[in-house]
Design a protein around this motif. Structure first.
Motif, PDB file in Angstrom:
ATOM      1  N   GLY A 660       0.846  -1.181   0.000  1.00  0.00           N
ATOM      2  CA  GLY A 660       0.000   0.000   0.000  1.00  0.00           C
ATOM      3  C   GLY A 660       0.884   1.235   0.000  1.00  0.00           C
ATOM      4  N   THR A 661       0.438   2.282   0.658  1.00  0.00           N
ATOM      5  CA  THR A 661       1.263   3.474   0.843  1.00  0.00           C
ATOM      6  C   THR A 661       1.654   3.563   2.308  1.00  0.00           C
ATOM      7  OG1 THR A 661       0.235   4.665  -0.991  1.00  0.00           O
ATOM      8  CG2 THR A 661       1.328   5.987   0.685  1.00  0.00           C
ATOM      9  N   ASP A 662       2.936   3.449   2.586  1.00  0.00           N
ATOM     10  CA  ASP A 662       3.496   3.443   3.938  1.00  0.00           C
ATOM     11  C   ASP A 662       3.150   2.178   4.710  1.00  0.00           C
ATOM     12  OD1 ASP A 662       4.679   5.972   3.670  1.00  0.00           O
ATOM     13  OD2 ASP A 662       2.813   6.965   4.202  1.00  0.00           O
ATOM     14  N   HIS A 663       2.584   1.178   4.042  1.00  0.00           N
ATOM     15  CA  HIS A 663       2.253  -0.079   4.700  1.00  0.00           C
ATOM     16  C   HIS A 663       2.534  -1.242   3.756  1.00  0.00           C
ATOM     17  CE1 HIS A 663      -0.117   2.935   6.898  1.00  0.00           C
ATOM     18  NE2 HIS A 663       0.154   2.172   7.940  1.00  0.00           N
ATOM     19  N   ILE A 670       2.711  -7.506   9.132  1.00  0.00           N
ATOM     20  CA  ILE A 670       2.319  -6.244   8.517  1.00  0.00           C
ATOM     21  C   ILE A 670       3.228  -5.163   9.073  1.00  0.00           C
ATOM     22  CG2 ILE A 670       0.497  -5.874  10.262  1.00  0.00           C
ATOM     23  CD1 ILE A 670      -1.077  -4.387   8.030  1.00  0.00           C
ATOM     24  N   PHE A 671       3.688  -4.295   8.184  1.00  0.00           N
ATOM     25  CA  PHE A 671       4.644  -3.255   8.536  1.00  0.00           C
ATOM     26  C   PHE A 671       4.019  -1.888   8.322  1.00  0.00           C
ATOM     27  CE2 PHE A 671       7.018  -6.954   7.333  1.00  0.00           C
ATOM     28  CZ  PHE A 671       8.135  -6.978   8.147  1.00  0.00           C
ATOM     29  N   CYS A 672       4.207  -1.009   9.295  1.00  0.00           N
ATOM     30  CA  CYS A 672       3.901   0.407   9.129  1.00  0.00           C
ATOM     31  C   CYS A 672       5.237   1.129   8.973  1.00  0.00           C
ATOM     32  CB  CYS A 672       3.135   0.953  10.332  1.00  0.00           C
ATOM     33  SG  CYS A 672       2.848   2.734  10.258  1.00  0.00           S
ATOM     34  N   LEU A 673       5.411   1.826   7.854  1.00  0.00           N
ATOM     35  CA  LEU A 673       6.692   2.445   7.534  1.00  0.00           C
ATOM     36  C   LEU A 673       6.725   3.933   7.866  1.00  0.00           C
ATOM     37  CD1 LEU A 673       7.289   0.654   4.117  1.00  0.00           C
ATOM     38  CD2 LEU A 673       8.034  -0.044   6.394  1.00  0.00           C
ATOM     39  N   LYS A 674       5.706   4.430   8.524  1.00  0.00           N
ATOM     40  CA  LYS A 674       5.724   5.833   8.926  1.00  0.00           C
ATOM     41  C   LYS A 674       6.745   6.046  10.025  1.00  0.00           C
ATOM     42  CE  LYS A 674       0.875   6.867   7.863  1.00  0.00           C
ATOM     43  NZ  LYS A 674      -0.397   7.374   8.403  1.00  0.00           N
ATOM     44  N   ALA A 702      11.218  -4.439   4.209  1.00  0.00           N
ATOM     45  CA  ALA A 702       9.856  -4.038   3.864  1.00  0.00           C
ATOM     46  C   ALA A 702       9.859  -2.677   3.170  1.00  0.00           C
ATOM     47  CB  ALA A 702       8.994  -3.999   5.123  1.00  0.00           C
ATOM     48  N   ARG A 703      10.668  -1.750   3.674  1.00  0.00           N
ATOM     49  CA  ARG A 703      10.730  -0.424   3.058  1.00  0.00           C
ATOM     50  C   ARG A 703      11.304  -0.500   1.647  1.00  0.00           C
ATOM     51  NH1 ARG A 703      10.207   4.130   5.878  1.00  0.00           N
ATOM     52  NH2 ARG A 703      10.822   3.109   7.828  1.00  0.00           N
ATOM     53  N   ARG A 704      12.255  -1.415   1.448  1.00  0.00           N
ATOM     54  CA  ARG A 704      12.867  -1.547   0.130  1.00  0.00           C
ATOM     55  C   ARG A 704      11.858  -2.080  -0.888  1.00  0.00           C
ATOM     56  NH1 ARG A 704      17.961  -1.114  -1.666  1.00  0.00           N
ATOM     57  NH2 ARG A 704      18.758  -2.482  -3.306  1.00  0.00           N
ATOM     58  N   VAL A 705      11.070  -3.068  -0.483  1.00  0.00           N
ATOM     59  CA  VAL A 705      10.030  -3.588  -1.377  1.00  0.00           C
ATOM     60  C   VAL A 705       9.001  -2.493  -1.672  1.00  0.00           C
ATOM     61  CG1 VAL A 705       8.154  -5.267  -1.569  1.00  0.00           C
ATOM     62  CG2 VAL A 705      10.344  -5.972  -0.617  1.00  0.00           C
ATOM     63  N   HIS A 706       8.596  -1.778  -0.641  1.00  0.00           N
ATOM     64  CA  HIS A 706       7.651  -0.672  -0.798  1.00  0.00           C
ATOM     65  C   HIS A 706       8.183   0.356  -1.785  1.00  0.00           C
ATOM     66  CE1 HIS A 706       6.165   3.361   0.420  1.00  0.00           C
ATOM     67  NE2 HIS A 706       5.017   2.748   0.647  1.00  0.00           N
ATOM     68  N   ASP A 707       9.424   0.778  -1.611  1.00  0.00           N
ATOM     69  CA  ASP A 707      10.005   1.801  -2.480  1.00  0.00           C
ATOM     70  C   ASP A 707      10.181   1.295  -3.906  1.00  0.00           C
ATOM     71  OD1 ASP A 707      10.076   3.440  -0.297  1.00  0.00           O
ATOM     72  OD2 ASP A 707      12.238   3.312   0.024  1.00  0.00           O
ATOM     73  N   ALA A 708      10.428  -0.017  -4.068  1.00  0.00           N
ATOM     74  CA  ALA A 708      10.576  -0.575  -5.414  1.00  0.00           C
ATOM     75  C   ALA A 708       9.278  -0.443  -6.201  1.00  0.00           C
ATOM     76  CB  ALA A 708      11.008  -2.037  -5.333  1.00  0.00           C
TER      77      ALA A 708
END
Length: 763
Positions: A660-663, A670-674, A702-708
């Protein structure tokens, strides 16, 4: 003699200038003290959001960092005064001007701060953030609607008079505190301030002012991200006083208008790495972990106790292995040499063909604030989503599912366009979008919305996506059924039922009844919610009366959805229904809900004839990004080539990921990236720490996958805006795609058999 008199006059003028600076300093202290008082009240009013493991040191840290923020805001407010005194201290008029320039910002703060302080608390309770970019998106064309919500849901009519009283008291306090001018210490007056001493002191004051403006003595100024100094999200948000938060939100809004926000992802991950990660995480075959793979030291894949799941480390190179094109992105060999546009193989898909033939009609129900948490067993006693539960039992229900974003507009864009981070103000129809794909399949594409045409951003967004038909409140019931120009769900669904279904249709339906202000007659609808059962009562619960009012609207929205699905499946037995929420929880039951309960939405697929023999794979996870691929694979004939960045959720893949966005959902976590980020197990994952793959997945991964995913989406969207969509992307190779009408997925004779009527003209 004349020289001595001139020196004495210059000395007096300099001392008057110092007195003005002293007055400004006292005003600065007044403003900072007021801001700090507001922060203390923030912590007291939102203390229920503090977790039990919060260290005692977090509150002093938040207050200290908040002081830096307050210093920046107070200095900016008083900067004109400081400049006037610096430049004009030799002139008598400068002191009168300085007094006015001090009074104006103080009057502004006294007038606005009480309301903003309360508003920021309510904003956090609703959105989980302090004022952010959403403020400007919401206000675009919706001022009347926002004012209506503020009056009805947040009791603005009550707070406004009280705020004015507090404002008057603050102004009176300031006037009393500054009624008499502060006197300089005797030693300052007695000292002879020659030109060198004056320049030296002025330089010190200028440096102090510059430091206060920057909030830092380091190489970079204080920034929004510097608020994350504690382990508690609520404290980190409290670090930002309302004015600083609004300034940051405005800068973010301007970056969004200029389409620069996605550049943040590309600063953290390069595009070749992003494309390889995305390709790997959408793969459906077993990766090649053979001994011959060239792994760098310390970057081999980490695995947990469950060998069925393998997760890529943050720095691991992606091994390549030829895999079939069907249902996934094409493999990328070695370093990625493909330019990032819609010719890139990472978005290339080829349909495997539906098991049970294509649906006669597709209905995507994008329901306002339709959360995942009411589907959890512990909340079953509330009976909020009984129709959703029924459809989940008889259809397919994916619980590990995330919205595209944290607001309606962005989530809608992700779901419809199949990409994150597109330009919602300018982006045209993309090859990855629902309208593009389904128009090629011969479906009439519609967008039916309960909100009014005054929602300019929403109207512009929908029209730009290329829907053949778009309907808003004024098309359904002119004037609407509410004073904020919307229609309720039952009226919306009845309008959909009245449309022509003489050919296959894709219908994206956007109900709005579970949106503040909550003004439905719940008694007439039989949706009044009784008091909570004892097991759901908690000191951390939000106001039960207000929540029961909101949940009554959720119950109504869920019931109307169930009625609509029941009617349309009888009318069109081969229809497919895709049911999800537009974004996460706006009305959480308590302040201590976990990440999943706060941010997840459900995905329900329903259509007995279309879904026969289908099921979601074990540990499947997805988001709005995956809807285009999933629905297309249930519709398109074998060999149909299309574009998507997401994954067919009905197809097993090696890596359970939802972005998602920031998640992010990865495996069982489940990760919250805020801020500094946090990780929790999914509610149904009772495995002890260390026994599951989730134990080796870090926030960094998790942040790396999100940013990808986000970085690649942004690059694709930006290239389309800058260079246009490549011709080969607009019309992919169709050697395996029959005509959509004759001999294709649709035969009009077969369609007439289901509808019982010949083709008619479009409504």
């Amino acid at each position: 003699m004349d020289g001595h008199r001139d020196n004495r006059q210059q000395q007096q003028r300099f001392l008057r200038g110092l007195e003005e600076h002293l007055c400004t300093a006292l005003t600065w202290l007044f403003l900072v003290g007021l801001f700090m008082l507001g922060r203390v009240l923030w912590i007291l009013m939102l203390r229920g959001y503090l977790t039990g493991d919060a260290p005692v040191s977090d509150i002093p840290l938040a207050l200290l960092q908040g002081f830096r923020v307050d210093a920046v805001v107070a200095t900016y407010l008083l900067l004109p005064t400081i400049v006037v005194v610096f430049v004009g201290f030799p002139f008598a008029w400068s002191h009168r001007v300085a007094a006015v320039l001090r009074a104006v910002p103080v009057a502004f703060v006294c007038l606005t701060f009480p309301l903003l302080a309360v508003g920021s608390v309510r904003y956090f309770e609703t959105f989980g953030d302090t004022f952010n970019i959403r403020v400007f998106d919401v206000l675009a064309g919706n001022v009347h609607h926002v004012f209506d919500i503020a009056v009805k849901q947040y009791q603005l009519a009550t707070y406004l008079p009280l705020s004015l009283v507090v404002s008057g008291m603050l102004w009176s306090l300031y006037r009393r505190a500054t009624r008499s001018r502060p006197a300089l210490p005797g030693w300052v007056r007695a000292r002879r301030w020659n030109r060198t001493a004056q320049i030296g002191l002025g330089t010190c004051l200028a440096l102090l002012t510059a430091m206060s403006l920057r909030g830092s003595i380091g190489l970079r100024p204080l920034m929004h991200r510097d608020s994350c100094v504690t382990s508690q999200w609520v404290l980190n948000q409290g670090v930002l006083n309302p004015y600083f938060a609004i300034k940051c939100a405005w800068k973010q809004h301007r970056r969004a208008v200029r389409f620069e926000v996605g550049q943040d992802y590309l600063q953290r991950i390069d595009l070749p790495t992003a494309s390889r990660l995305v390709s790997q995480y959408t793969a459906t075959s077993q990766p090649d972990w053979s001994p011959g793979t060239d792994w760098s030291p310390g970057t081999a894949p980490e695995t947990g106790g469950d060998s069925s799941q393998t997760f890529i480390t943050a720095q691991a190179p992606i091994p390549q292995r030829p895999v079939p094109l069907a249902g996934r992105s094409a493999p990328l060999a070695g370093r990625d040499q493909h330019p990032i546009n819609f010719r890139h193989p990472v978005v290339a898909r080829q349909a495997a063909g539906p098991k049970n033939g294509p649906p006669s009609h597709v209905f995507i129900l994008f329901i306002e604030s339709y959360d995942a948490w009411p589907f959890l067993d512990e909340y079953r006693p509330l009976h909020l989503v009984e129709e959703g539960r029924r459809l989940a039992r008889h259809g397919l229900h994916l619980a590990s599912f995330l919205p595209g974003s944290d607001n309606s507009v962005d989530s809608f864009m992700v779901a419809v366009q199949g990409l994150h981070d597109t330009h919602k103000y300018k982006q045209q129809k993309l090859p990855t979008s629902f309208p593009t794909t389904f128009q090629r399949l011969g479906y009439r594409t519609r967008s039916i919305n309960a909100f009014g045409i005054h929602a300019d951003t929403g109207k512009q967004m929908i029209e730009q996506q290329g829907f053949e038909e778009a309907y808003f409140c004024h098309d359904i019931q002119p004037g609407g059924e509410t004073n904020h120009n919307t229609v309720h769900d039952r009226t919306l669904y009845r309008f959909v039922e009245s449309l022509a279904f003489d050919r296959p249709t894709l219908n994206v339906i956007y109900p709005q009844s579970y949106h503040a202000p909550f003004d439905l007659d719940l008694a007439a609808e039989g949706c009044i919610l009784p008091p909570y059962p004892a097991e759901l009562r908690s000191p951390n619960n939000h106001d039960e009366r207000q929540r029961r009012l909101a949940y009554g609207h959720l119950k109504y929205s869920d019931r109307c959805m169930g009625e609509f699905v029941a009617k349309m499946i009888r009318r069109f037995p081969r229809a497919l229904f895709v049911i999800t929420g537009d974004h996460f929880c706006r009305n959480p039951i308590s302040k201590d809900m976990g990440i999943y309960e706060q941010y997840a939405v459900p995905l329900i697929l329903y259509g007995p004839q279309i879904l026969q023999g289908h099921r979601f794979p074990e540990r499947a996870a997805g988001s709005h990004l995956d809807l285009v691929a999933t629905v297309t694979e249930l519709t398109a004939p074998a060999g149909f080539r299309y574009h998507a960045l997401g994954h067919n959720l009905l197809k097993p893949r090696q890596h359970s990921v939802a972005v998602g966005t920031d998640h992010v959902i990865l495996g069982r976590s489940i990760f919250c990236l805020k801020g500094s980020g946090r990780r929790e197990n999914l509610p149904w994952n009772a495995s002890p720490p260390g026994s599951s793959p989730s134990s080796v997945i870090t926030l960094g991964q998790a942040r790396r996958v999100h940013d990808a995913f986000h970085g690649l989406s942004y690059a694709l969207a930006k290239d389309a805006l800058t260079n246009g969509v490549p011709a080969t992307a607009e019309a992919p190779t169709t050697d395996a795609m029959p005509s959509p009408i004759e001999g294709g997925p649709w035969s009009m004779d077969r369609f007439a058999t289901e509808t019982g009527s010949p083709a008619t003209t479009r409504r």
